[in-house]
Design a protein around this motif. Structure first.
Motif, PDB file in Angstrom:
ATOM      1  N   PRO A  14     113.195  56.628  61.287  1.00 15.95           N
ATOM      2  CA  PRO A  14     113.534  55.586  62.266  1.00 15.95           C
ATOM      3  C   PRO A  14     113.890  54.279  61.566  1.00 15.95           C
ATOM      4  O   PRO A  14     113.263  53.915  60.560  1.00 15.95           O
ATOM      5  CB  PRO A  14     112.257  55.442  63.084  1.00 15.95           C
ATOM      6  CG  PRO A  14     111.546  56.742  62.929  1.00 15.95           C
ATOM      7  CD  PRO A  14     111.871  57.212  61.546  1.00 15.95           C
ATOM      8  N   GLN A  15     114.866  53.577  62.090  1.00 14.94           N
ATOM      9  CA  GLN A  15     115.352  52.360  61.451  1.00 14.94           C
ATOM     10  C   GLN A  15     115.004  51.099  62.245  1.00 14.94           C
ATOM     11  O   GLN A  15     115.445  50.004  61.880  1.00 14.94           O
ATOM     12  CB  GLN A  15     116.864  52.450  61.256  1.00 14.94           C
ATOM     13  CG  GLN A  15     117.308  53.627  60.410  1.00 14.94           C
ATOM     14  CD  GLN A  15     116.738  53.619  59.000  1.00 14.94           C
ATOM     15  OE1 GLN A  15     116.812  52.597  58.308  1.00 14.94           O
ATOM     16  NE2 GLN A  15     116.165  54.749  58.574  1.00 14.94           N
ATOM     17  N   ASP A  16     114.235  51.233  63.324  1.00 14.02           N
ATOM     18  CA  ASP A  16     113.862  50.046  64.099  1.00 14.02           C
ATOM     19  C   ASP A  16     112.547  50.289  64.830  1.00 14.02           C
ATOM     20  O   ASP A  16     112.005  51.395  64.834  1.00 14.02           O
ATOM     21  CB  ASP A  16     114.968  49.662  65.098  1.00 14.02           C
ATOM     22  CG  ASP A  16     115.375  50.816  66.001  1.00 14.02           C
ATOM     23  OD1 ASP A  16     114.579  51.760  66.186  1.00 14.02           O
ATOM     24  OD2 ASP A  16     116.497  50.784  66.527  1.00 14.02           O
ATOM     25  N   ASN A  17     112.026  49.220  65.420  1.00 11.36           N
ATOM     26  CA  ASN A  17     110.788  49.274  66.209  1.00 11.36           C
ATOM     27  C   ASN A  17     109.597  49.817  65.424  1.00 11.36           C
ATOM     28  O   ASN A  17     108.774  50.571  65.958  1.00 11.36           O
ATOM     29  CB  ASN A  17     110.994  50.105  67.482  1.00 11.36           C
ATOM     30  CG  ASN A  17     112.041  49.511  68.403  1.00 11.36           C
ATOM     31  OD1 ASN A  17     112.111  48.292  68.568  1.00 11.36           O
ATOM     32  ND2 ASN A  17     112.872  50.356  68.995  1.00 11.36           N
ATOM     33  N   THR A  73     104.605  43.267  67.878  1.00 10.50           N
ATOM     34  CA  THR A  73     105.674  43.877  68.646  1.00 10.50           C
ATOM     35  C   THR A  73     105.705  45.381  68.401  1.00 10.50           C
ATOM     36  O   THR A  73     105.844  45.830  67.277  1.00 10.50           O
ATOM     37  CB  THR A  73     107.034  43.281  68.247  1.00 10.50           C
ATOM     38  OG1 THR A  73     106.988  41.872  68.449  1.00 10.50           O
ATOM     39  CG2 THR A  73     108.135  43.886  69.094  1.00 10.50           C
ATOM     40  N   GLY A  81     114.662  46.815  55.315  1.00  8.36           N
ATOM     41  CA  GLY A  81     115.636  47.074  56.367  1.00  8.36           C
ATOM     42  C   GLY A  81     115.035  47.120  57.759  1.00  8.36           C
ATOM     43  O   GLY A  81     115.596  46.565  58.711  1.00  8.36           O
ATOM     44  N   VAL A  82     113.862  47.755  57.889  1.00  8.33           N
ATOM     45  CA  VAL A  82     113.285  47.939  59.230  1.00  8.33           C
ATOM     46  C   VAL A  82     112.397  46.770  59.656  1.00  8.33           C
ATOM     47  O   VAL A  82     112.045  46.640  60.820  1.00  8.33           O
ATOM     48  CB  VAL A  82     112.492  49.260  59.317  1.00  8.33           C
ATOM     49  CG1 VAL A  82     113.385  50.440  58.986  1.00  8.33           C
ATOM     50  CG2 VAL A  82     111.260  49.251  58.395  1.00  8.33           C
ATOM     51  N   LYS A  83     112.000  45.938  58.688  1.00  7.73           N
ATOM     52  CA  LYS A  83     111.257  44.702  58.956  1.00  7.73           C
ATOM     53  C   LYS A  83     109.968  44.921  59.766  1.00  7.73           C
ATOM     54  O   LYS A  83     109.799  44.380  60.864  1.00  7.73           O
ATOM     55  CB  LYS A  83     112.155  43.686  59.669  1.00  7.73           C
ATOM     56  CG  LYS A  83     113.345  43.242  58.816  1.00  7.73           C
ATOM     57  CD  LYS A  83     114.232  42.269  59.563  1.00  7.73           C
ATOM     58  CE  LYS A  83     115.314  41.708  58.639  1.00  7.73           C
ATOM     59  NZ  LYS A  83     116.155  42.763  58.032  1.00  7.73           N
ATOM     60  N   PRO A  84     109.024  45.688  59.227  1.00  5.53           N
ATOM     61  CA  PRO A  84     107.723  45.821  59.885  1.00  5.53           C
ATOM     62  C   PRO A  84     106.940  44.519  59.781  1.00  5.53           C
ATOM     63  O   PRO A  84     107.256  43.657  58.948  1.00  5.53           O
ATOM     64  CB  PRO A  84     107.043  46.929  59.087  1.00  5.53           C
ATOM     65  CG  PRO A  84     107.625  46.790  57.714  1.00  5.53           C
ATOM     66  CD  PRO A  84     109.062  46.391  57.939  1.00  5.53           C
ATOM     67  N   TYR A 126     113.121  50.349  52.158  1.00  6.68           N
ATOM     68  CA  TYR A 126     113.143  50.777  53.566  1.00  6.68           C
ATOM     69  C   TYR A 126     112.530  49.691  54.450  1.00  6.68           C
ATOM     70  O   TYR A 126     113.073  49.341  55.506  1.00  6.68           O
ATOM     71  CB  TYR A 126     112.386  52.091  53.701  1.00  6.68           C
ATOM     72  CG  TYR A 126     112.135  52.542  55.119  1.00  6.68           C
ATOM     73  CD1 TYR A 126     113.182  53.012  55.912  1.00  6.68           C
ATOM     74  CD2 TYR A 126     110.849  52.512  55.652  1.00  6.68           C
ATOM     75  CE1 TYR A 126     112.938  53.442  57.216  1.00  6.68           C
ATOM     76  CE2 TYR A 126     110.604  52.941  56.948  1.00  6.68           C
ATOM     77  CZ  TYR A 126     111.654  53.404  57.723  1.00  6.68           C
ATOM     78  OH  TYR A 126     111.412  53.827  59.014  1.00  6.68           O
ATOM     79  N   CYS A 127     111.401  49.123  54.000  1.00  2.49           N
ATOM     80  CA  CYS A 127     110.741  48.058  54.762  1.00  2.49           C
ATOM     81  C   CYS A 127     111.647  46.828  54.893  1.00  2.49           C
ATOM     82  O   CYS A 127     111.657  46.159  55.940  1.00  2.49           O
ATOM     83  CB  CYS A 127     109.431  47.656  54.092  1.00  2.49           C
ATOM     84  SG  CYS A 127     108.134  48.918  54.164  1.00  2.49           S
ATOM     85  N   CYS A 166     106.198  48.730  63.605  1.00  2.82           N
ATOM     86  CA  CYS A 166     105.279  47.594  63.479  1.00  2.82           C
ATOM     87  C   CYS A 166     104.539  47.603  62.151  1.00  2.82           C
ATOM     88  O   CYS A 166     104.132  46.546  61.656  1.00  2.82           O
ATOM     89  CB  CYS A 166     104.293  47.554  64.642  1.00  2.82           C
ATOM     90  SG  CYS A 166     103.018  48.838  64.621  1.00  2.82           S
TER      91      CYS A 166
END
Length: 340
Positions: free
Chosen positions: A65-68, A2, A108-111, A105-106, A70
């Motif tokens: 950035p906190q979203d999107n 994604t 939270g942002v869930k790569p 950080y990861c 990959c």
């Protein structure tokens, strides 16, 4: 996968900058992160965004950035080769605390993918012969030198990554680097806290000037010579989630003897000044000898080295001539580009 946004921590460093460019060329939306306030506009010239982030300061991550996202690539590291004097606390601050902050950080942002690195120092007790060192080799290193705390902290960072991957469900890659060869305007590094020429850079420097190159120690000792663009290729394959999580060697799988290293440098940079008549000083200590087994990297990631030894030297020469990293890394300290 994604989205295609990738954050590269340590993006202004040697491997980091080449990795950012490689990922951008492959169509990724790349964000280069570094501790310096500005990249002097280098990355914008390639359509890459640069953001300042001090990984030792948890508050720095609020500006990212906190979203999107990959993939997250952690190439930030405090290394002996970049440390004047000896300050083991710096290894803890950057390699452990900084890595932990990145992993938080990861979380939270869930790569989908997170990548970190080790070095050949982690398996230095397996060096000294031509038996290929496997990707899953057990760590072993001297406990009484200037690399000891460095190795301990890098191993801790890798263990934390495995833990966070299990807890938060992302794929992980731990890449073991040998010495990575590349052009940089600064040809010096630190040994036991003191600045010295990098051996291969001094040989190139001498060849360009038509000076004789002396080999120290056994000229038949071999080393796995990995060019930075092949290293960046492996990172790109990991970002794409090509293979299962685990530890992978960055290498070529082949050894180049010290004699052939010198002959290649003379061929590409020497302008015909000297041929195979090379001075050998056996009274000097032998060079480190090692080859990485890359079968796992080839099998699981689909890796195929693009640069043999001469191809690496030719590309290095092009980078030296072009000076395309001046905005990021500064002016060449050798003057070699003027003489080519």
């Amino acid at each position: 996968m994604t989205g295609n946004r990738v954050i590269v921590f340590g993006g202004t460093g040697t491997v980091g900058a080449y990795t950012c460019l490689c990922l951008k060329e492959k169509g990724y939306d790349v964000i280069a992160c570094g501790s310096r306030k500005t990249d002097n506009g280098f990355f914008s010239g390639y359509g890459i965004k640069y953001l300042q982030a001090d990984i030792t300061d948890r508050d720095s991550f609020h500006t990212l950035p906190q979203d999107n996202i990959c993939a997250v690539v952690n190439l930030s590291s405090m290394m002996p080769a970049r440390m004047r004097g000896y300050n083991p606390q710096s290894y803890v601050d950057v390699n452990i605390t900084g890595s932990l902050n990145i992993l938080q950080y990861c979380a939270g942002v869930k790569p989908e993918v997170v990548i970190t690195t080790k070095s050949i120092s982690d398996v230095s007790q397996l060096c000294g012969n031509v038996s290929p060192i496997e990707s899953d080799a057990i760590s072993g290193f001297p406990l009484d030198n200037d690399h000891s705390v460095y190795c301990i902290t890098k191993n801790a960072a890798a263990d934390m990554l495995v833990h966070y991957a299990a807890r938060y469900g992302f794929k992980y890659y731990i890449l073991r680097f040998p010495n990575i060869y590349l052009y940089h305007p600064n040809p010096f590094y630190f040994v036991d806290g003191e600045e010295r020429w990098q051996g291969y850079r001094l040989m190139i420097h001498k060849a360009i000037r038509g000076e004789r190159i002396a080999i120290w120690g056994n000229p038949e000792r071999v080393r796995d010579i990995v060019y930075v663009k092949d290293c960046a290729q492996i990172i790109r394959l990991c970002v794409g989630g090509q293979g299962e999580s685990g530890t992978y060697n960055v290498g070529t799988g082949n050894g180049v003897s010290l004699r052939n290293q010198v002959l290649g440098i003379q061929e590409v940079f020497g302008k015909g000044h000297y041929g195979p008549d090379i001075e050998v000083d056996l009274s000097k200590p032998d060079a480190p000898e090692y080859i990485f087994d890359i079968s796992k990297t080839v099998r699981n990631l689909g890796y195929s080295p693009k640069y043999d030894y001469i191809a690496y030297l030719e590309d290095f020469k092009d980078e030296l001539r072009s000076q395309r990293f001046t905005k990021l890394w500064g002016e060449d300290r050798t003057g070699d580009n003027i003489l080519l």
